[in-house]
Design a protein around this motif. Structure first.
Motif, PDB file in Angstrom:
ATOM      1  N   ILE A 148      30.420   6.696  98.881  1.00  0.00           N
ATOM      2  CA  ILE A 148      31.445   5.938  99.861  1.00  0.00           C
ATOM      3  C   ILE A 148      32.856   6.119  99.290  1.00  0.00           C
ATOM      4  CG2 ILE A 148      32.089   3.975 100.963  1.00  0.00           C
ATOM      5  CD1 ILE A 148      29.117   3.271 101.046  1.00  0.00           C
ATOM      6  N   MET A 149      32.895   5.681  98.254  1.00  0.00           N
ATOM      7  CA  MET A 149      34.448   5.623  97.508  1.00  0.00           C
ATOM      8  C   MET A 149      34.828   7.073  97.270  1.00  0.00           C
ATOM      9  SD  MET A 149      34.760   2.441  97.054  1.00  0.00           S
ATOM     10  CE  MET A 149      35.926   2.317  96.308  1.00  0.00           C
ATOM     11  N   GLU A 150      33.924   7.988  97.092  1.00  0.00           N
ATOM     12  CA  GLU A 150      34.505   9.528  96.850  1.00  0.00           C
ATOM     13  C   GLU A 150      34.771  10.159  98.366  1.00  0.00           C
ATOM     14  OE1 GLU A 150      34.694  11.086  93.933  1.00  0.00           O
ATOM     15  OE2 GLU A 150      34.312   9.353  92.770  1.00  0.00           O
ATOM     16  N   VAL A 151      34.194  10.185  99.146  1.00  0.00           N
ATOM     17  CA  VAL A 151      34.008  10.822 100.426  1.00  0.00           C
ATOM     18  C   VAL A 151      34.815  10.333 101.492  1.00  0.00           C
ATOM     19  CG1 VAL A 151      32.786  12.101 101.949  1.00  0.00           C
ATOM     20  CG2 VAL A 151      32.025  12.048  99.808  1.00  0.00           C
ATOM     21  N   ILE A 152      34.565   9.013 101.830  1.00  0.00           N
ATOM     22  CA  ILE A 152      35.275   8.669 103.019  1.00  0.00           C
ATOM     23  C   ILE A 152      36.767   8.357 103.072  1.00  0.00           C
ATOM     24  CG2 ILE A 152      35.396   6.316 104.358  1.00  0.00           C
ATOM     25  CD1 ILE A 152      32.394   5.912 103.937  1.00  0.00           C
ATOM     26  N   PRO A 153      37.494   8.252 102.011  1.00  0.00           N
ATOM     27  CA  PRO A 153      38.877   8.271 101.850  1.00  0.00           C
ATOM     28  C   PRO A 153      39.334   9.824 102.414  1.00  0.00           C
ATOM     29  CG  PRO A 153      38.348   7.107 100.089  1.00  0.00           C
ATOM     30  CD  PRO A 153      37.171   7.617 100.668  1.00  0.00           C
ATOM     31  N   PHE A 154      38.583  10.827 101.963  1.00  0.00           N
ATOM     32  CA  PHE A 154      39.190  11.995 102.358  1.00  0.00           C
ATOM     33  C   PHE A 154      38.674  12.349 103.895  1.00  0.00           C
ATOM     34  CE2 PHE A 154      38.541  12.351  97.752  1.00  0.00           C
ATOM     35  CZ  PHE A 154      39.652  12.898  97.531  1.00  0.00           C
ATOM     36  N   LEU A 155      37.398  11.986 104.311  1.00  0.00           N
ATOM     37  CA  LEU A 155      37.151  12.192 105.581  1.00  0.00           C
ATOM     38  C   LEU A 155      38.073  11.559 106.660  1.00  0.00           C
ATOM     39  CD1 LEU A 155      34.683  13.061 107.682  1.00  0.00           C
ATOM     40  CD2 LEU A 155      33.631  10.746 107.249  1.00  0.00           C
ATOM     41  N   VAL A 156      38.377  10.161 106.563  1.00  0.00           N
ATOM     42  CA  VAL A 156      38.984   9.355 107.547  1.00  0.00           C
ATOM     43  C   VAL A 156      40.546   9.818 107.370  1.00  0.00           C
ATOM     44  CG1 VAL A 156      40.001   7.126 108.108  1.00  0.00           C
ATOM     45  CG2 VAL A 156      37.548   7.563 107.311  1.00  0.00           C
ATOM     46  N   ALA A 212      41.563  13.315 106.638  1.00  0.00           N
ATOM     47  CA  ALA A 212      41.691  14.383 107.612  1.00  0.00           C
ATOM     48  C   ALA A 212      41.561  14.347 109.172  1.00  0.00           C
ATOM     49  CB  ALA A 212      40.228  15.177 107.117  1.00  0.00           C
ATOM     50  N   VAL A 213      40.737  13.248 109.676  1.00  0.00           N
ATOM     51  CA  VAL A 213      40.484  12.734 111.002  1.00  0.00           C
ATOM     52  C   VAL A 213      41.701  12.338 111.474  1.00  0.00           C
ATOM     53  CG1 VAL A 213      39.498  11.652 112.704  1.00  0.00           C
ATOM     54  CG2 VAL A 213      38.114  12.705 110.988  1.00  0.00           C
ATOM     55  N   GLY A 214      42.461  11.484 110.644  1.00  0.00           N
ATOM     56  CA  GLY A 214      43.794  10.475 110.956  1.00  0.00           C
ATOM     57  C   GLY A 214      44.677  11.414 111.200  1.00  0.00           C
ATOM     58  N   VAL A 215      45.077  12.264 110.013  1.00  0.00           N
ATOM     59  CA  VAL A 215      46.043  13.355 110.139  1.00  0.00           C
ATOM     60  C   VAL A 215      46.438  14.163 111.538  1.00  0.00           C
ATOM     61  CG1 VAL A 215      47.085  15.421 109.138  1.00  0.00           C
ATOM     62  CG2 VAL A 215      46.442  13.393 107.632  1.00  0.00           C
ATOM     63  N   ASP A 216      45.063  14.566 111.813  1.00  0.00           N
ATOM     64  CA  ASP A 216      44.776  15.569 113.039  1.00  0.00           C
ATOM     65  C   ASP A 216      45.194  14.819 114.263  1.00  0.00           C
ATOM     66  OD1 ASP A 216      43.943  17.728 114.612  1.00  0.00           O
ATOM     67  OD2 ASP A 216      42.223  16.527 115.084  1.00  0.00           O
ATOM     68  N   ALA A 233      31.482   5.376 110.173  1.00  0.00           N
ATOM     69  CA  ALA A 233      31.549   4.827 111.579  1.00  0.00           C
ATOM     70  C   ALA A 233      32.613   3.895 111.521  1.00  0.00           C
ATOM     71  CB  ALA A 233      30.276   4.604 112.106  1.00  0.00           C
ATOM     72  N   MET A 234      32.688   2.865 111.030  1.00  0.00           N
ATOM     73  CA  MET A 234      33.637   1.715 111.117  1.00  0.00           C
ATOM     74  C   MET A 234      34.746   2.240 110.625  1.00  0.00           C
ATOM     75  SD  MET A 234      34.393  -1.189 111.768  1.00  0.00           S
ATOM     76  CE  MET A 234      32.702  -1.940 112.006  1.00  0.00           C
ATOM     77  N   ALA A 235      35.025   3.073 109.751  1.00  0.00           N
ATOM     78  CA  ALA A 235      36.301   3.461 109.155  1.00  0.00           C
ATOM     79  C   ALA A 235      36.939   4.415 110.243  1.00  0.00           C
ATOM     80  CB  ALA A 235      36.404   4.193 107.940  1.00  0.00           C
ATOM     81  N   VAL A 236      36.433   5.316 110.999  1.00  0.00           N
ATOM     82  CA  VAL A 236      36.821   6.296 111.939  1.00  0.00           C
ATOM     83  C   VAL A 236      37.018   5.457 113.225  1.00  0.00           C
ATOM     84  CG1 VAL A 236      36.276   8.074 113.241  1.00  0.00           C
ATOM     85  CG2 VAL A 236      35.475   8.104 110.968  1.00  0.00           C
ATOM     86  N   LEU A 237      36.345   4.413 113.742  1.00  0.00           N
ATOM     87  CA  LEU A 237      36.738   3.546 114.555  1.00  0.00           C
ATOM     88  C   LEU A 237      37.888   2.589 114.568  1.00  0.00           C
ATOM     89  CD1 LEU A 237      35.843   2.337 117.321  1.00  0.00           C
ATOM     90  CD2 LEU A 237      34.536   0.449 116.035  1.00  0.00           C
ATOM     91  N   LEU A 238      38.213   2.182 113.123  1.00  0.00           N
ATOM     92  CA  LEU A 238      39.449   1.661 112.846  1.00  0.00           C
ATOM     93  C   LEU A 238      40.393   2.432 113.025  1.00  0.00           C
ATOM     94  CD1 LEU A 238      38.198  -0.915 110.109  1.00  0.00           C
ATOM     95  CD2 LEU A 238      38.619  -1.589 112.493  1.00  0.00           C
TER      96      LEU A 238
END
Length: 529
Positions: free
Chosen positions: A283-291, A293-297, A360-365
């Motif tokens: 969670i600490m390694e992947v989610i910051p990069f995942l969100v 990438a989605v947020g920048v787009d 899921a919660m991070a992408v929703l927020l």
């Protein structure tokens, strides 16, 4: 992390630990000779290496770790199964860990014990147990132990079921002191003898993962800074005048967008921490990069949609039209991502389930903040630009003639947009190109499906460790020299100990035991490749 709490494996592990205590903690050293050129590694069984081993043993015995104001030694925490002595697994046990006996008997006694370790009393260890040479030597061909190229020293330490997290605190304090001792004192001693050394403790993997997480925090910060620079560059305009660049740039808007992404990640972690869901390394390694990438787009899509609106209408209407244009696609894409992660949260594997819930919660927020807070920030930023105020310093203002001379904010298309319009789009319009693209896609899809069967299940410990970890060499030596696998237990429940019971005959493997007894069946199966 990898086993569901309700699985049969987890139940059996919990039953074993609660009734028979967990498997002991392992502290291990592997000393080996190194091969030169194309020659095989020479034998490590000689007097000089035995003397070095005695020096190392003395340092380990004298080691004292500090725990809550008291000192902890190996004797305080080690496994003592048959006597008051530690069950140290070492070739020195053939001399009962006594250097004087080594001086008196010589190395020939060790070679004698290699063959008679279970029958000769003088070969017994300090805790009165025979020591199998295959567990303390490595790199030997067949059963020729005298040609071994590695010493394997193992210190079994008592392990306890953890309920408060402090049951094994003494052992962990000693293990950290032991690792420091090996790095600072023992390793130079071994290298001076032209030998190699690898080492590990029970808490090494956990400590190395914590070190990696701390180090990766810098990587995460750098990635956010890079994304911030990228957003600021792509969101801003390319005015013909240099001074107008201070107004048309979007540095403050890009920084605000990255902060919103960070807030969505922290909000997800905070929510699930509040409800008692533990976070993991993944969670600490992947989610910051995942969100990120989605947020920048989505941020780029929103800003460019506003820029495409005619300048003749008021700003609020331009924002509204932009949301009508791209809002549905952003909403559907974000909800699809949230739904995908939410569905995968039903996976029984704890690590996967926790990751999916946090993602899921991070992408929703992130989506909620983008269509609310970020839209408001876009309004403020465009008003600043229309008023001629400098980006990042909105209290300063340029002359209206400097800004107005840039053609009302309309610049020619960016390089990527021009490429898509003039090159990429027209090429894809040709019928042969369409057939080629579809054929390549279908071919790659079927090739991927066919190759997926070659994926090897499991998680190699080396993969999750840093490349510069001292455990990398240890796992290499473990695979190269060790001939002892992981422990395998068969637990028999409700056993009847009475002499009249047939339970004993159903388990034992001596004469008069059932031919299909448990131990006989295990012996039979052990012969299968």
């Amino acid at each position: 992390l990898w086993v569901s709490p309700g699985s049969q494996t987890a139940y059996e592990k919990q039953y074993f630990d609660s009734h028979l205590a967990p498997f002991y903690r392992i502290e291990q050293l592997v000393l080996a000779t190194s091969a030169s050129d194309q020659l095989e590694a020479p034998t490590i069984v000689n007097d000089n290496n035995f003397k070095l081993l005695f020096q190392i043993q003395k340092k380990i015995d004298d080691l004292r770790a500090n725990y809550s104001g008291s000192t902890v030694s190996l004797a305080d925490i080690c496994l003592k199964p048959l006597s008051t002595d530690c069950a140290t697994q070492s070739v020195l046990q053939y001399f009962q860990l006594d250097p004087k006996k080594h001086d008196d008997l010589g190395i020939d006694h060790a070679k004698f014990c290699f063959e008679h370790y279970s029958s000769e009393e003088t070969c017994l260890s300090t805790f009165q147990s025979p020591i199998d040479p295959s567990t303390i030597l490595g790199g030997f061909p067949g059963s020729n132990f005298t040609e071994a190229s590695a010493f394997v020293i193992t210190y079994p330490v008592n392990n306890k079921v953890e309920t408060t997290g402090q049951e094994n605190a003494k052992a962990m304090a000693w293990e950290r002191a032991y690792i420091n001792l090996v790095k600072e004192e023992i390793l130079p001693m071994v290298l001076a003898q032209n030998l190699t050394l690898s080492f590990s403790s029970e808490s090494s993997i956990k400590d190395e993962l914590n070190r990696e997480s701390t180090a990766d925090a810098i990587t995460i910060v750098i990635s956010y800074i890079v994304m911030f620079a990228y957003i600021s560059f792509t969101l801003g305009d390319r005015p013909s005048r240099l001074w107008a660049l201070f107004v048309s740039s979007k540095v403050l808007l890009g920084l605000s967008g990255v902060v919103l992404v960070m807030l969505s990640v922290l909000g997800s972690m905070g929510f699930f921490s509040a409800v008692g869901v533990k976070s993991t390394l993944i969670i600490m390694e992947v989610i910051p990069f995942l969100v990120l990438a989605v947020g920048v787009d989505n941020m780029c899509i929103l800003v460019h949609a506003v820029k495409r609106q005619p300048d003749g209408i008021v700003l609020e209407e331009r924002i509204s039209n932009a949301l009508v244009e791209v809002g549905p696609s952003i909403t559907l894409a974000s909800l699809a991502e949230v739904l995908a992660f939410s569905v995968s949260a039903i996976n029984p594997m704890p690590a996967t389930r926790a990751f999916s819930m946090f993602a899921a919660m991070a992408v929703l927020l992130d989506f909620v903040l983008q269509v609310t807070a970020f839209v408001a920030l876009i309004v403020y930023d465009f008003r600043r630009a229309e008023d001629g105020r400098i980006d990042c310093v909105p209290c300063a203002r340029l002359k209206s003639s400097t800004v107005a001379g840039d053609n009302g904010g309309h610049q020619r298309l960016h390089f990527v947009a021009r490429y898509m319009k003039d090159v990429h789009g027209p090429i894809l319009g040709y019928r042969p190109v369409k057939f080629i693209v579809i054929a390549v896609f279908v071919g790659l899809a079927f090739a991927s499906i066919a190759m997926s069967t070659r994926l090897q299940p499991g998680l190699e410990q080396k993969i999750v460790l840093p490349r510069d970890s001292y455990l990398q060499g240890y796992f290499d030596d473990l695979e190269k020299y060790m001939k002892v696998g992981p422990p395998l237990y068969f637990v028999v429940k409700n056993f009847n100990y009475s002499s009249a019971s047939e339970n004993t005959n159903q388990i034992c493997s001596i004469n008069q035991c059932n031919s299909n007894s448990l131990l006989n069946e295990i012996a039979r199966q052990s012969l299968s490749p």
